[in-house]
Write an enzyme that holds these catalytic residues in place. Structure first.
Site, short mmCIF file in Angstrom:
data_model
loop_
_atom_site.label_atom_id
_atom_site.label_comp_id
_atom_site.label_asym_id
_atom_site.label_seq_id
_atom_site.Cartn_x
_atom_site.Cartn_y
_atom_site.Cartn_z
N LEU A 93 -7.74 -2.66 5.56
CA LEU A 93 -7.31 -3.35 6.77
C LEU A 93 -5.80 -3.52 6.86
N ARG B 241 4.65 -5.55 29.46
CA ARG B 241 4.79 -4.80 28.20
C ARG B 241 4.95 -3.32 28.57
N ILE C 163 0.82 -1.23 0.00
CA ILE C 163 0.00 0.00 0.00
C ILE C 163 0.85 1.27 0.00
N GLY D 39 4.37 0.46 28.77
CA GLY D 39 3.20 1.28 28.40
C GLY D 39 1.92 0.47 28.25
N HIS D 40 1.84 -0.68 28.91
CA HIS D 40 0.72 -1.62 28.75
C HIS D 40 -0.61 -0.99 29.18
N ALA E 110 -2.18 -3.46 7.62
CA ALA E 110 -1.48 -2.75 8.69
C ALA E 110 -0.47 -3.68 9.33
N THR F 280 -8.96 0.47 15.41
CA THR F 280 -8.92 -0.27 16.69
C THR F 280 -9.37 0.61 17.86
N ASP F 281 -9.84 -0.04 18.92
CA ASP F 281 -10.20 0.70 20.13
C ASP F 281 -8.96 1.24 20.86
N GLU F 282 -7.77 0.73 20.48
CA GLU F 282 -6.55 1.14 21.20
C GLU F 282 -6.24 2.63 21.00
N LYS G 178 -2.11 3.95 14.35
CA LYS G 178 -3.51 3.76 13.92
C LYS G 178 -4.29 5.07 14.14
N TYR H 125 2.04 1.31 18.07
CA TYR H 125 0.98 0.77 17.21
C TYR H 125 -0.26 1.67 17.26
P1 NAD Z 1 -2.86 -9.06 10.52
O1 NAD Z 1 -1.52 -8.63 11.00
O2 NAD Z 1 -3.31 -10.46 10.77
O3 NAD Z 1 -2.97 -8.82 8.95
C1 NAD Z 1 -2.47 -7.67 8.32
C2 NAD Z 1 -2.41 -7.94 6.82
O4 NAD Z 1 -1.93 -6.74 6.18
C3 NAD Z 1 -1.45 -9.07 6.43
O5 NAD Z 1 -2.07 -9.92 5.49
C4 NAD Z 1 -0.27 -8.34 5.81
O6 NAD Z 1 0.40 -9.10 4.81
C5 NAD Z 1 -0.94 -7.10 5.23
N1 NAD Z 1 -0.01 -5.98 5.08
C6 NAD Z 1 0.85 -5.51 6.01
N2 NAD Z 1 1.57 -4.49 5.49
C7 NAD Z 1 1.12 -4.30 4.23
C8 NAD Z 1 1.44 -3.38 3.19
N3 NAD Z 1 2.40 -2.45 3.36
N4 NAD Z 1 0.77 -3.45 2.03
C9 NAD Z 1 -0.20 -4.39 1.84
N5 NAD Z 1 -0.53 -5.30 2.77
C10 NAD Z 1 0.12 -5.24 3.96
O7 NAD Z 1 -3.89 -8.01 11.14
P2 NAD Z 1 -5.38 -8.21 11.66
O8 NAD Z 1 -5.35 -8.60 13.07
O9 NAD Z 1 -6.14 -9.00 10.68
O10 NAD Z 1 -5.88 -6.68 11.61
C11 NAD Z 1 -6.41 -6.14 10.42
C12 NAD Z 1 -6.79 -4.69 10.65
O11 NAD Z 1 -7.75 -4.61 11.69
C13 NAD Z 1 -5.62 -3.81 11.08
O12 NAD Z 1 -5.77 -2.56 10.45
C14 NAD Z 1 -5.78 -3.69 12.59
O13 NAD Z 1 -5.25 -2.47 13.05
C15 NAD Z 1 -7.30 -3.73 12.71
N6 NAD Z 1 -7.80 -4.27 13.99
C16 NAD Z 1 -7.36 -5.47 14.46
C17 NAD Z 1 -7.89 -5.99 15.64
C18 NAD Z 1 -7.47 -7.32 16.19
O14 NAD Z 1 -7.87 -7.69 17.30
N7 NAD Z 1 -6.68 -8.12 15.47
C19 NAD Z 1 -8.85 -5.26 16.34
C20 NAD Z 1 -9.27 -4.01 15.83
C21 NAD Z 1 -8.74 -3.54 14.65
O1 TDX Z 2 2.53 -13.19 25.34
C1 TDX Z 2 1.65 -12.38 25.68
N1 TDX Z 2 1.37 -12.21 27.01
C2 TDX Z 2 0.43 -11.34 27.47
O2 TDX Z 2 0.21 -11.24 28.68
C3 TDX Z 2 0.91 -11.60 24.71
C4 TDX Z 2 1.20 -11.74 23.25
C5 TDX Z 2 -0.03 -10.72 25.19
N2 TDX Z 2 -0.26 -10.58 26.52
C6 TDX Z 2 -1.29 -9.61 26.97
C7 TDX Z 2 -1.15 -8.22 26.41
C8 TDX Z 2 -2.59 -7.75 26.29
O3 TDX Z 2 -3.02 -7.18 27.52
O4 TDX Z 2 -2.55 -10.09 26.48
C9 TDX Z 2 -3.37 -9.01 26.01
C10 TDX Z 2 -3.70 -9.24 24.55
O5 TDX Z 2 -2.48 -9.07 23.83
P1 TDX Z 2 -2.41 -9.13 22.23
O6 TDX Z 2 -3.03 -10.42 21.78
O7 TDX Z 2 -1.03 -8.81 21.82
O8 TDX Z 2 -3.45 -8.00 21.80
P2 TDX Z 2 -3.51 -6.41 22.12
O9 TDX Z 2 -2.18 -5.88 22.48
O10 TDX Z 2 -4.62 -6.20 23.12
O11 TDX Z 2 -3.93 -5.86 20.67
C11 TDX Z 2 -4.90 -6.57 19.84
O12 TDX Z 2 -6.17 -5.99 19.93
C12 TDX Z 2 -6.36 -4.73 19.32
C13 TDX Z 2 -4.45 -6.61 18.38
O13 TDX Z 2 -3.16 -7.18 18.30
C14 TDX Z 2 -4.49 -5.26 17.75
O14 TDX Z 2 -4.16 -5.32 16.37
C15 TDX Z 2 -5.87 -4.70 17.89
O15 TDX Z 2 -5.93 -3.41 17.39
#
Ligand code: NAD
Ligand code: TDX
Length: 353
Positions: A83, A287, A62, A289-290, A85, A131-133, A160, A156
Site C-alpha cells: 500500500l 484542480r 520501499i 486535469g480534474h 505510496a 486505485t480506480d483513478e 499508480k 498520481y
Molecule cells: P496514505 O497517504 O494515508 O498512506 C501512505 C503510507 O505510505 C504512509 O504511511 C506513508 O508513510 C507510507 N509511505 C509513503 N512513501 C513510502 C516509502 N517510500 N516507503 C515506505 N512507506 C512509504 O495513503 P492511503 O490513502 O492509505 O492509501 C494507501 C494505498 O491505497 C495507496 O497505494 C493508494 O494509492 C491506494 N488507494 C487509496 C485510496 C483512497 O481513497 N485513499 C483509494 C484507492 C487506492
Molecule cells: O479541498 C478540496 N476541494 C475539493 O473540491 C479537496 C482536497 C478535494 N476536492 C475535490 C477533488 C475531488 O473531486 O473532492 C474530490 C475528492 O478529492 P480527494 O479527497 O483529494 O480525493 P481524490 O482526488 O478523488 O483521490 C482519492 O481517491 C482515490 C485518494 O486521495 C486517492 O489516493 C485514491 O486513489
C-alpha cells in the site's frame, strides 16, 4: 506462525486499518508493517495494537533495495500487501517526481526484492493495492470494469497505473504470483486531513473556508475504509492469482451534494445554527486535469468472493464526523509538521481568487 505478511504503508490511512484488521483476525499470522513514516504515516494510528505478539513495525523506505533484501532474509515473508505510496492528487500536481520515485521506483524495488527472495516459488503472493483513478474519467452511465482501458490523467494516477503495469509485468516475466485491486475513494477515521472529507471537517470546526474545486459537480464513489480492508483480506486469501478486482460500494456523490450533507450534519453535531457550515463553502480554481466522474462496477468481487459493503454512506459519514470531533488532537498533531506549508501553497492562491 502460519504466515508472515509484509504490509507496506501500514502507518497510513488504509494501511493502519488493514494492519489492525489482520493483527486481530489472524493471531497465528506475523504481520510486518514496513513504513517510511512520511508526513502521511503515523504510528499513533496503531497505538491499540502495537504491543500485539504477532505484530512488528519496521521503519524503512520501499526504494531501499538493500534494506528490503535484509528484511526478506530475516523474515520468512510469504505474502506482500503493498500500500505504501504518495496518495494525494494535489501533491502530485505540485511535485510529480516524488510520486514517480515512491509509487513507480518503490514498487519496482519491492517487486525485485520479492523476486530475488522467492526464486520462482508458487506458494507466495504479491498483492498490489491500487486505485480506480488509473481508468481516468467516466461519461455518465458508464462504469469501471476490470477490463476498462487505462487512461490516467493526473501525475498520481499515472504513477499508480505504471506501478500496476510493473506488477503484471513481473508476474508475467518472472512468474511472481500476484493479484491487484483497484478501489474507489475511501473515507473513515485516520484519513490525513488534506483529503476532502477530513479537511472539510477540520475547517468547519475552525470556521475556515471550504474550498470546493470548480463547480463542485465532479462525482466520486465513496467506500467505508474497513469495507475496503475486508475486500483486501478476501482477495488476498481467495482471489484468483493473476487477476484484478475492482472494489467499490455503488455510492456516487457529486462533491457539492456530499459537502452539503456534511455541512448539515456538522451543524447538528456542533449545535450550531442551520446553514453555518454551508456559509463557509467557497468555490475556488479547479484542480488542473480534474477527472469528472469515477464509478466502480464491483460485480466480479461480489459474484466471485461474495463481498458486499457493510455500511450505508450516511451512517459511515456520521461515524467519521464523530471520530474526527473526538480526535481533534490527532488532527492538530498530524497537521503540525510540514502540512501548514503545503496548505498555504495549495490554498493561498486558490482562496485569494
Ligand atoms: P496514505 O497517504 O494515508 O498512506 C501512505 C503510507 O505510505 C504512509 O504511511 C506513508 O508513510 C507510507 N509511505 C509513503 N512513501 C513510502 C516509502 N517510500 N516507503 C515506505 N512507506 C512509504 O495513503 P492511503 O490513502 O492509505 O492509501 C494507501 C494505498 O491505497 C495507496 O497505494 C493508494 O494509492 C491506494 N488507494 C487509496 C485510496 C483512497 O481513497 N485513499 C483509494 C484507492 C487506492
Ligand atoms: O479541498 C478540496 N476541494 C475539493 O473540491 C479537496 C482536497 C478535494 N476536492 C475535490 C477533488 C475531488 O473531486 O473532492 C474530490 C475528492 O478529492 P480527494 O479527497 O483529494 O480525493 P481524490 O482526488 O478523488 O483521490 C482519492 O481517491 C482515490 C485518494 O486521495 C486517492 O489516493 C485514491 O486513489
Amino acid at each position: 506462525m502460519k504466515k508472515t505478511i509484509l504490509i507496506t504503508g501500514g502507518a497510513g490511512f488504509i494501511g493502519s486499518h488493514l494492519v489492525r484488521h489482520l493483527v486481530q483476525k489472524y493471531p497465528d499470522y506475523h504481520i510486518l508493517n514496513l513504513d517510511a513514516l512520511t508526513y502521511a504515516g503515523n504510528l499513533e494510528n496503531l497505538r491499540d495494537i502495537e504491543s500485539s505478539a504477532n505484530y512488528t513495525f519496521v521503519k524503512g523506505d520501499i526504494c531501499d533495495g538493500d534494506m528490503l533484501q535484509q528484511l526478506f532474509e530475516k523474515h520468512p515473508i510469504d505474502g506482500v500487501i503493498h500500500l505504501a505510496a504518495e496518495s494525494h492528487v494535489d501533491r502530485s500536481i505540485l511535485n510529480p517526481v516524488e510520486f514517480v520515485r515512491t509509487n513507480v521506483l518503490g514498487t519496482v524495488t519491492l517487486l525485485n526484492a520479492a523476486k530475488n527472495a522467492w526464486k520462482g516459488r508458487s506458494d507466495v503472493l504479491f498483492y498490489h493495492v491500487s486505485t480506480d483513478e488509473v481508468y481516468g474519467s467516466l461519461a455518465p452511465g458508464d462504469y469501471f470494469l476490470e477490463t476498462t482501458s487505462y487512461d490516467p490523467q493526473s501525475p498520481y494516477s499515472a504513477s499508480k497505473a505504471s506501478s500496476d503495469h510493473f506488477v503484471r509485468a513481473y508476474g508475467n516475466t518472472y512468474g511472481i504470483p500476484f493479484v491487484l485491486s483497484n478501489c474507489s475513494n475511501n473515507y473513515g477515521p485516520y484519513q490525513f486531513p488534506e483529503k476532502l472529507l477530513p479537511l472539510f471537517i477540520s475547517n468547519i470546526v475552525a470556521e475556515k473556508p471550504l474550498p470546493v474545486y470548480g463547480k463542485g459537480d465532479n462525482i466520486r464513489d465513496w467506500l467505508w475504509v474497513t469495507d475496503h480492508c475486508v475486500a483486501i483480506d478476501l482477495i488476498f486469501h481467495k482471489g484468483r492469482h493473476g487477476e484484478t478486482y475492482n472494489i467499490g460500494g455503488r455510492n456516487e456523490w457529486t462533491n457539492i451534494d456530499l459537502v452539503k450533507l456534511l455541512c448539515t450534519s456538522m451543524d447538528e453535531k456542533l449545535g450550531r445554527e442551520a446553514g453555518s457550515a454551508e456559509s463557509l463553502i467557497t468555490y475556488v480554481t479547479d484542480r488542473p486535469g480534474h477527472d469528472m466522474r469515477y464509478a466502480i462496477d464491483p460485480s466480479k468481487l461480489e459474484a466471485e468472493l461474495g463481498w458486499t459493503p457493510s455500511l450505508q454512506f450516511e451512517e459511515g459519514l456520521l461515524l467519521t464526523i464523530d471520530w474526527y470531533l473526538k480526535n481533534q488532537e490527532w488532527v492538530e498533531r498530524v497537521q503540525s509538521g510540514t502540512y501548514r506549508e503545503y496548505y498555504e501553497t495549495q490554498y493561498g492562491e486558490r482562496l485569494a481568487n
